[in-house]
Scaffold this motif. Structure first.
Motif, short mmCIF file in Angstrom:
data_model
loop_
_atom_site.label_atom_id
_atom_site.label_comp_id
_atom_site.label_asym_id
_atom_site.label_seq_id
_atom_site.Cartn_x
_atom_site.Cartn_y
_atom_site.Cartn_z
N TYR A 112 0.77 -1.65 -0.09
CA TYR A 112 0.12 0.71 -0.03
C TYR A 112 0.75 1.60 -0.38
O TYR A 112 0.83 2.32 -1.05
CB TYR A 112 -0.54 0.14 0.97
N ALA A 113 2.05 1.06 0.58
CA ALA A 113 2.37 2.49 0.81
C ALA A 113 3.69 2.41 -0.72
O ALA A 113 3.96 3.81 -1.24
CB ALA A 113 3.99 2.17 2.05
N ILE A 114 3.53 1.95 -1.37
CA ILE A 114 3.85 1.71 -2.61
C ILE A 114 3.03 2.66 -3.35
O ILE A 114 3.64 3.65 -4.22
CB ILE A 114 4.78 0.57 -3.50
N LEU A 115 1.70 1.80 -3.24
CA LEU A 115 0.77 2.24 -4.36
C LEU A 115 0.06 3.82 -3.88
O LEU A 115 0.26 4.60 -4.69
CB LEU A 115 -0.44 1.32 -4.63
N ALA A 116 0.16 4.13 -2.60
CA ALA A 116 0.07 5.22 -2.82
C ALA A 116 1.11 6.32 -2.66
O ALA A 116 0.76 7.39 -3.63
CB ALA A 116 0.03 4.99 -0.65
N ALA A 117 2.33 6.11 -2.58
CA ALA A 117 3.56 6.63 -3.03
C ALA A 117 3.58 7.76 -4.69
O ALA A 117 3.56 8.37 -5.43
CB ALA A 117 4.52 6.16 -2.79
N GLN A 118 3.19 6.43 -5.17
CA GLN A 118 2.63 6.53 -6.53
C GLN A 118 1.58 7.57 -7.51
O GLN A 118 1.37 8.24 -7.89
CB GLN A 118 2.81 5.07 -7.41
N GLN A 119 0.37 7.20 -6.19
CA GLN A 119 -0.94 7.53 -5.86
C GLN A 119 -0.83 9.36 -6.00
O GLN A 119 -0.68 9.86 -6.74
CB GLN A 119 -1.79 7.54 -5.22
N MET A 120 1.18 9.38 -4.89
CA MET A 120 0.58 11.10 -4.92
C MET A 120 1.60 11.63 -5.76
O MET A 120 1.41 12.84 -5.62
CB MET A 120 0.81 11.24 -3.30
N LYS A 121 2.75 10.67 -6.54
CA LYS A 121 3.45 11.82 -7.21
C LYS A 121 2.92 12.31 -8.34
O LYS A 121 2.87 12.33 -9.27
CB LYS A 121 4.62 10.56 -7.81
N MET A 122 1.62 11.19 -8.73
CA MET A 122 0.72 11.25 -10.14
C MET A 122 -0.27 12.44 -9.52
O MET A 122 -0.45 13.02 -10.68
CB MET A 122 0.10 10.16 -10.83
N TYR A 123 -0.70 12.16 -8.57
CA TYR A 123 -2.38 13.13 -8.43
C TYR A 123 -1.64 13.74 -6.67
O TYR A 123 -2.08 13.13 -6.40
CB TYR A 123 -3.20 12.39 -8.29
N PRO A 124 -0.96 14.67 -6.77
CA PRO A 124 -0.68 15.72 -5.66
C PRO A 124 -2.36 15.75 -5.30
O PRO A 124 -1.87 15.77 -3.36
CB PRO A 124 -0.20 16.22 -5.89
N GLU A 125 -3.39 15.92 -5.93
CA GLU A 125 -4.19 16.88 -5.48
C GLU A 125 -5.17 16.10 -4.78
O GLU A 125 -6.10 15.90 -4.44
CB GLU A 125 -5.17 17.52 -6.73
N SER A 126 -4.84 14.54 -4.63
CA SER A 126 -6.01 12.74 -4.23
C SER A 126 -5.88 13.57 -2.53
O SER A 126 -4.71 13.22 -2.66
CB SER A 126 -5.28 12.30 -5.21
#
Length: 143
Positions: free
Chosen positions: A127-141
């Motif tokens: 989940y940490a890997i997924l969340a880091a990728q998400q915040m990198k691509m979509y910082p507004e999420s």
């Protein structure tokens, strides 16, 4: 590998939906899943289907998150719901007037919901890997 990464990136960038549209979207059931997977993916004019996109994203997530065989069926369901929600959202946007801002909002919404749904089946490290990728691509999420 580059094609898979390109498709995954395309889907990731384009998959998103606001919560109102997502609430209206019914999740794919096993009886209709095959018909949904044969549906044309809205942004690719090369004949790509929703099923092809799902397969590509599942392969990329399996490699990136190191998904186990036990996690794969639920991951496929989560990805299917996200791709279908995105596809339906884009169709609605095309009818009502689509622009980059609306498309980005759609993508952020679908991807954020996908991450939230993934949380139940992933280990904390995955989940940490997924969340880091998400915040990198979509910082507004909001995770």
């Amino acid at each position: 590998m580059n094609r898979t990464l390109l498709l995954w990136t395309l889907v990731t960038l384009l998959t998103g939906i606001n919560t109102e549209t997502l609430a209206q979207t019914k999740p794919a059931t096993t009886s209709t899943a095959s018909s949904v997977e044969n549906e044309k993916f809205v942004f690719l004019n090369n004949g790509a289907t929703v099923g092809m996109i799902i397969k590509s994203v599942l392969k990329a997530d399996r490699q990136r998150l190191k998904l186990t065989d036990q996690q794969l069926p639920k991951a496929k369901e989560i990805i299917t719901n996200a791709v279908v929600a995105y596809n339906d959202g884009v169709k609605q946007l095309k009818k009502t007037g689509m622009n980059q801002k609306k498309l980005r909002t759609l993508a952020v919404g679908v991807e954020t919901d996908k991450v939230h749904n993934y949380k139940a089946i992933l280990t904390p490290q995955q989940y940490a890997i997924l969340a880091a990728q998400q915040m990198k691509m979509y910082p507004e999420s909001k995770l």
